[in-house]
Design an enzyme around this catalytic site. Structure first.
Site, mmCIF file in Angstrom:
data_model
loop_
_atom_site.group_PDB
_atom_site.id
_atom_site.type_symbol
_atom_site.label_atom_id
_atom_site.label_comp_id
_atom_site.label_asym_id
_atom_site.label_seq_id
_atom_site.Cartn_x
_atom_site.Cartn_y
_atom_site.Cartn_z
ATOM 1 N N HIS A 71 30.231 -65.478 -38.270
ATOM 2 C CA HIS A 71 29.177 -65.294 -39.273
ATOM 3 C C HIS A 71 29.541 -66.050 -40.559
ATOM 4 O O HIS A 71 28.705 -66.722 -41.165
ATOM 5 C CB HIS A 71 29.037 -63.812 -39.632
ATOM 6 C CG HIS A 71 28.281 -63.001 -38.625
ATOM 7 N ND1 HIS A 71 26.977 -63.259 -38.293
ATOM 8 C CD2 HIS A 71 28.640 -61.909 -37.893
ATOM 9 C CE1 HIS A 71 26.554 -62.356 -37.398
ATOM 10 N NE2 HIS A 71 27.554 -61.534 -37.139
ATOM 11 N N GLU A 120 23.666 -64.227 -35.629
ATOM 12 C CA GLU A 120 24.430 -63.602 -34.548
ATOM 13 C C GLU A 120 24.815 -64.630 -33.487
ATOM 14 O O GLU A 120 25.855 -64.498 -32.840
ATOM 15 C CB GLU A 120 23.611 -62.451 -33.936
ATOM 16 C CG GLU A 120 24.388 -61.532 -33.021
ATOM 17 C CD GLU A 120 25.507 -60.759 -33.711
ATOM 18 O OE1 GLU A 120 25.620 -60.800 -34.948
ATOM 19 O OE2 GLU A 120 26.309 -60.126 -32.983
ATOM 20 N N HIS A 165 34.543 -62.568 -34.436
ATOM 21 C CA HIS A 165 33.094 -62.379 -34.574
ATOM 22 C C HIS A 165 32.651 -62.548 -36.029
ATOM 23 O O HIS A 165 31.752 -63.342 -36.334
ATOM 24 C CB HIS A 165 32.717 -60.984 -34.052
ATOM 25 C CG HIS A 165 31.258 -60.689 -34.122
ATOM 26 N ND1 HIS A 165 30.426 -60.854 -33.046
ATOM 27 C CD2 HIS A 165 30.474 -60.259 -35.148
ATOM 28 C CE1 HIS A 165 29.186 -60.529 -33.399
ATOM 29 N NE2 HIS A 165 29.186 -60.160 -34.665
ATOM 30 N N GLU A 166 33.289 -61.812 -36.921
ATOM 31 C CA GLU A 166 32.878 -61.877 -38.332
ATOM 32 C C GLU A 166 33.154 -63.255 -38.920
ATOM 33 O O GLU A 166 32.400 -63.737 -39.766
ATOM 34 C CB GLU A 166 33.563 -60.774 -39.152
ATOM 35 C CG GLU A 166 33.221 -59.341 -38.709
ATOM 36 C CD GLU A 166 31.726 -59.052 -38.604
ATOM 37 O OE1 GLU A 166 30.927 -59.677 -39.332
ATOM 38 O OE2 GLU A 166 31.351 -58.206 -37.760
#
Ligand code: ZN
Length: 500
Positions: free
Chosen positions: A268, A294, A264-265
């Site tokens: 980003h 997001e 997820h990170e």
């Protein structure tokens, strides 16, 4: 024009440097700072943020922007000059509405609140956090009034993260989504949930770390221009296009937390690392909105990282990493386990289907706080009631209820809805990517992400803030924000027929 533009660029570069310095102080606060340094760090961050704000809101900047605005009118709107003047002007108008005192007070309140939130969460003591939250709500009400709004006070706060988006529009999309999502959740929940007990075993923290790192390197995350550290709440932060960092959290006895948190990170961070280097040290070198940001993290975490082709490639490697824990588990059983749907208490560990319900809960509550319909001391009970209404669960402690997220301690009201909107955008983009890259699944099943990353770099990342989220959606998909591609994705994934 030329001289004024150079002067503006130099001034904005200094502002960006000051902001990056404050970001480094905050990153350190979350990763390595000793706990006793909280008050000193709060003052340091407040000073640097105040300097950045003063430097940016100086009348000289306003004068340069006024002079340059007509001069760039006939330029291509996507040119560096026209984009910089347009975006800096919007920021300037917003920033000059806030007094130096208010900005400083907010920064200091946030820094103190973060420390209080950590303690409150660790010891399940909401009253430790409550006075800080009260102060942040008051300052955010003050901020919303200073920024101004036509309809709802919450609009002013939402607009900071999602330029142009209105509370009423979010309500419309969320109400439509809830209406269609609830039957899907019910249909899926009617089936026996897959066994995922093998994900809850002891897994070496070092091996979890190394596996996550190897996957995000394959994605294209550049460790020459980034690094990963541990923190209580995972996040990504960019000090420059050449320094985009992420953090992760590892649980010794649950595989998903570090694994999907890291993906997820990294999603980003890939966005920020993909911005055109020409935009470095300007306000254009940032994601264009939180929802678009997001959408990138959810795309890599869910649409890629929880897909069948992805695990066709990585499951043998994961099994080899954890042979004791996974040797008896088939690929299909593993795939079903990491896509298990089960209403749960913790947002960051929620499944891809029920996640949006966690967001709607927070959206309801923070709107009511900002618009004065509920008080801070009502929150624990209100949280637990709403959680029960949406997900059928009641937290036993505030640590796994109202204290679970860092956001309100950061004073970030208006931020939460962007998570759900990010989900919707990720599916809109992915539908288009599939159409443009017919071999996508095959590439992913070979661990090859270059075509996907190239598409994202070309259509989304490189622009930074040159294009708005709406413009990116319209240029790529030909339409605005809609929940339909996301609903189609979850219906297909969970085998729910369209007639529902
Ligand atoms: Zn995120």
């Amino acid at each position: 024009m030329e001289q004024a533009f150079v002067a503006l660029k130099e001034r904005l570069a200094q502002v960006e440097d000051l902001r990056a310095a404050a970001d480094v102080l905050e990153w350190d606060q979350e990763t390595y700072m000793p706990p006793g340094a909280g008050a000193a760090r709060a003052a340091q961050i407040a000073t640097v943020r105040r300097l950045a704000h003063e430097r940016f809101t100086d009348e000289a900047v306003g004068a340069l922007l006024e002079k340059l605005a007509p001069a760039v009118e006939d330029r291509d709107p996507l040119s560096f000059e026209a984009s910089l003047v347009r975006v800096a002007r919007r920021d300037y108008e917003q920033a000059t509405k806030l007094s130096v005192d208010l900005v400083g007070a907010l920064a200091e309140a946030v820094s103190l609140a973060k420390e209080a939130w950590k303690e409150a969460k660790e010891t399940n003591a909401f009253p430790v956090f409550a006075p800080h939250l009260q102060r942040l709500v008051e300052l955010n009400v003050e901020k919303a009034e200073a920024l101004g709004y036509a309809d709802r006070r919450y609009d002013a706060l939402l607009d900071q993260y999602e330029p142009g988006l209105k509370t009423a529009e979010v309500e419309r999309v969320f109400q439509d989504l809830a209406k269609k999502l609830v039957p899907i959740v019910h249909a899926v929940a009617a089936h026996e949930p897959p066994d995922d007990s093998f994900l809850h075993q002891p897994f070496s923290e070092e091996k979890q770390w190394a596996f996550g790192v190897s996957v995000i390197q394959d994605f294209g995350y550049d460790f020459e221009r980034g690094r990963q550290d541990r923190s209580l709440h995972p996040f990504s932060t960019a000090f420059a296009i050449s320094d985009v960092r992420i953090t992760t959290r590892i649980k010794a006895e649950f595989l998903n937390t570090a694994l999907f948190g890291t993906l997820h990170e990294a999603g980003h961070a890939l966005y920020e690392q993909g911005i055109d280097p020409e935009l470095e040290r300007t306000p254009l070198a940032d994601g264009t909105s939180l929802a678009m940001h997001e959408s990138q993290s959810r795309l890599w975490e869910i649409l890629v990282g929880r897909s069948r082709p992805f695990w066709q490639h990585y499951y043998p490697r994961l099994q080899a990493t954890f042979p004791t824990q996974l040797s008896g588990v088939s690929l299909e059983a593993f795939y079903r386990a990491v896509n298990k749907v089960q209403p749960s208490l913790i947002r960051v560990e929620a499944d891809g289907l029920t996640y949006n319900l966690h967001i709607m809960l927070r959206f309801d509550i923070e709107q009511a706080l900002i618009e004065g319909r509920v008080g801070v001391n009502d929150l624990p009970d209100l949280w637990n009631e709403t959680m029960h209404e949406y997900l059928g669960l009641r937290p036993a402690t505030d640590t796994e209820g109202v204290l679970q997220d860092i956001h309100w301690s950061l004073g970030a009201f208006g931020y939460f809805p962007t998570y759900a909107l990010g989900n919707l955008i990720s599916a809109q983009l992915f539908e288009k990517i599939r159409a443009d890259l017919p071999d996508l699944d095959q590439e992913i099943s070979r661990g090859r992400f270059a075509p996907l990353l190239h598409w994202l770099r070309t259509h989304v990342h490189q622009y930074g803030r040159k294009l708005t989220a709406t413009e990116i959606l319209e240029r790529t998909t030909g339409e605005g924000l809609t929940a339909e591609p996301w609903l189609a994705f979850v219906r297909e994934k969970y085998g729910v027929s369209m007639s529902n």
